[in-house]
Scaffold this active site. Sequence first.
Site, short mmCIF file in Angstrom:
data_model
loop_
_atom_site.label_atom_id
_atom_site.label_comp_id
_atom_site.label_asym_id
_atom_site.label_seq_id
_atom_site.Cartn_x
_atom_site.Cartn_y
_atom_site.Cartn_z
CG HIS A 165 -13.89 29.05 -4.79
ND1 HIS A 165 -13.73 28.04 -3.97
CD2 HIS A 165 -12.47 29.29 -5.30
CE1 HIS A 165 -12.53 27.94 -3.58
NE2 HIS A 165 -11.73 28.64 -4.55
CB CYS B 69 -3.90 24.80 -1.42
SG CYS B 69 -5.00 25.76 -2.03
#
Length: 385
Positions: A203, A328
Amino acid sequence: MIFLDAAATTPVRREVIEAMFPYLTGDFGNPSSHHELGERAALAIGRARSDIAELLDCRPGEVVFTSGGTEADNLAVKGIALARRAARASRNRVLISALEHPAVQESAEYLARMHGFQLETIPVDRSGLIDGDIFSSMLDDDVALASVMYANNEIGTVQPIAELAALAAQHGVPLHSDAVQASGWLALKLPALGVHALSISGHKFGAPKGVGALILRSRTLAEPVIHGGGQQSGLRSGTENVAFAVALAKALQLAEQEREAAFERVSRLRDDFIDSVLSRVPQAVLTGARGAQRLPSIASFCFPGTHGESVLLELERQSIICSSGSACAAGSSEPSAVLLAIGLSAEVAQSAVRFSLPSAVSAEELAQAADAVVAAVRNLGRLGR
């Protein structure tokens, strides 16, 4: 909206959707099934693996499909370290750079906590670069694995991976590299890099979220992290996601075709954007290396006297979408470990803003973004008039 958060994710390319669509519809078979529908699925998996191998100059059997970069990192760090110590008990040390993604950092910490490995951090300078002499001094026959990110996702610093891999090889130490951010921007030919394992995530270059790969060189020992049906030579059990494997191969093929031209064009735009921000916001601090030692796609700053999240909100009001660092770590109130590792204070680190540029970004969009940065800092009352 001007999207400057491509390091977090990229849209799925139309060509990729078209390539994967048949395996979500008519050719939906399980590649482990021994009938025509299953065999067509197995053939598609095999073609995707061969296509990726050709692009990365490795063998098809060295391509292990995963759910993304995080799983690939886990398999590399845990799998290689555990297998090499099982082969020789004295191999009890794991080296990782100070800039690693949490997928590598936490995998290494797991090895130390649950399996008694000695975890050591390879230091970096203020640009985020590893010194080869320091790295070499840390290597010996008791190192089970070294892991160094090819290009950092927060500050964009590109490591001399081939040089570090050659140093590791002198001691018989396998080097793993998280190349998730490097994919689509830097050359990933494995013989040239010299690494034993390489992680990628689809991605980041136009494939769907949820697919990646670990390229694991032949004869590199590795224990599986996921056990079950023995798919992918036992390294990653579970029914293969045929459509997403096809998507990964197609996206990587397109990215490689466009890579060199995108590198040159976006590098120039990035430098112009950096110069504009630094010249107009006097207290702005560029983080990471400059020039060829920086990803074309990353322009990262700290704005001392502000808070990064406040700057982001101001920018979003002006339709500029970016981030304060790694996706993240979104929502974390702690300063970035990467920025602390390059010597910034916790206070300055919390003023970080990262602009990560799509390959199709325009000069006009970056000029508008630079104007928005100036206005955002001014609106926060920190820019002298």
